[in-house]
Scaffold this active site. Structure first.
Site: not given
Ligand code: PB1
Length: 305
Positions: A176, A229
């Site tokens: 991520k 991601k």
């Molecule tokens: O759709 C998205 O942008 C998902 C964002 C994602 C959700 N798992 C993270 C975005 C962030 O880093 O703020 C949330 C992290 N737990």
């Protein structure tokens, strides 16, 4: 001969559940996506199912936030109550709970803060393990840690197994990135960090070898599924992680990827249906076995036409 199939069974619908009653609140930066209170969430999930989508991913928006994000592991928390309501209404729906602190912490970070404002990786593991346990005990079919703390997969797996929840799989957000494509989500969940950013625990967009290392570490810790991601800007990473691990792999078509298509379609610059299906097919072609996308229900209906 078509080499890549995209079907509703490959798609997972993210949903935002919020405290309150009678809430169906538009999110300006995510046209077509809403914050839903529990009764409205159950209704929306029925529509998602009717379109042929079998899985949803839940994000909670609690009434109150605090330093530790205690709402994340509250047995009567918004996500725990939503899981029970969804499973009671439709036992066959696969309900995946996103496991993180950022929607619940007053500071908006994905873990516990030290006094100097940096995230304390190791003390965050206990909070994440408690959160995953409370979600699994509420009936979640899987937990999906999105925090990116080192060692959280082993901590969560260990806690679930200790409590006899050996059959609850973990879907790790294993690669991520510290991406600029999460902005609309942070609007939706009110989870923008109050100070600093997530570069201390999310990945550098320039790195792909690190994504392979992170994913293999999570498999060694007991992850049942991996994830890359964002998705479209990282198709090489999707491909390399799938090739290197052979493990079940999800890709998250994030809020910024969704909202950009929505904005271009709204301005009449692009054929939304064709572009969205092309994007999702490309993510599948790169090697993703499942795609988390805000387009899931719409794409399933388009594919059914
Ligand atoms: O759709 C998205 O942008 C998902 C964002 C994602 C959700 N798992 C993270 C975005 C962030 O880093 O703020 C949330 C992290 N737990």
């Amino acid at each position: 001969m078509r080499e890549t199939e995209l079907t509703a069974s490959h798609l997972i619908q993210p949903l935002f559940v919020t405290a309150g009653a009678g809430v169906r609140e538009d999110i300006p930066s995510m046209p077509g996506v809403q914050r839903l209170s529990i009764a409205e969430l159950v209704e929306e999930a029925a529509g998602v199912r009717a379109a042929g989508i079998g899985s949803v991913l839940l994000f909670g928006i609690p009434a109150e936030k605090d330093e530790l994000g205690s709402g994340a592991y509250d047995e009567e928390g918004i996500v725990q109550m939503a899981i029970r309501a969804l499973k009671e209404s439709d036992p066959g729906l696969t309900v995946i709970a996103d496991t993180c602190m950022c929607e619940y912490t007053s500071h908006g970070h994905c873990g516990r803060l030290r006094d100097d404002g940096t995230v304390d990786n190791d003390s965050s593991l206990e909070l994440l393990a408690r959160t995953a346990l409370s979600q699994a005990e509420a009936g979640a079919d899987a937990v999906a840690p999105s925090d990116m703390m080192d060692g959280r997969i082993a901590a969560i797996r260990g806690r679930l197994d200790e409590e006899g929840l050996t059959e609850t799989p973990g879907i790790s957000y294993s690669a991520k990135y510290a991406s600029a494509f999460y902005g609309p989500f942070r609007d939706a969940a009110d989870s923008t960090p109050a100070a600093g950013d997530r570069r201390g625990y999310q990945m550098d967009p320039a790195n792909v070898l690190e994504a392979i290392r992170e994913s293999k570490l999570d498999l060694d810790e007991g992850a049942d599924m991996l994830m890359v991601k964002p998705a479209l800007p990282y198709l090489d990473v999707v491909h390399r992680v799938k090739e290197a691990t052979g493990a079940p792999l999800a890709a998250y078509h994030v809020s910024g990827e969704y909202s950009m298509l929505k904005a271009a379609a709204g301005a009449g610059w692009i054929d939304e249906r064709a572009a969205a299906l092309e994007a999702l097919t490309s993510i599948r072609r790169a090697g993703a076995d499942a795609i988390i996308t805000y387009y899931a229900k719409d794409a399933a209906n388009w594919l059914d036409e």
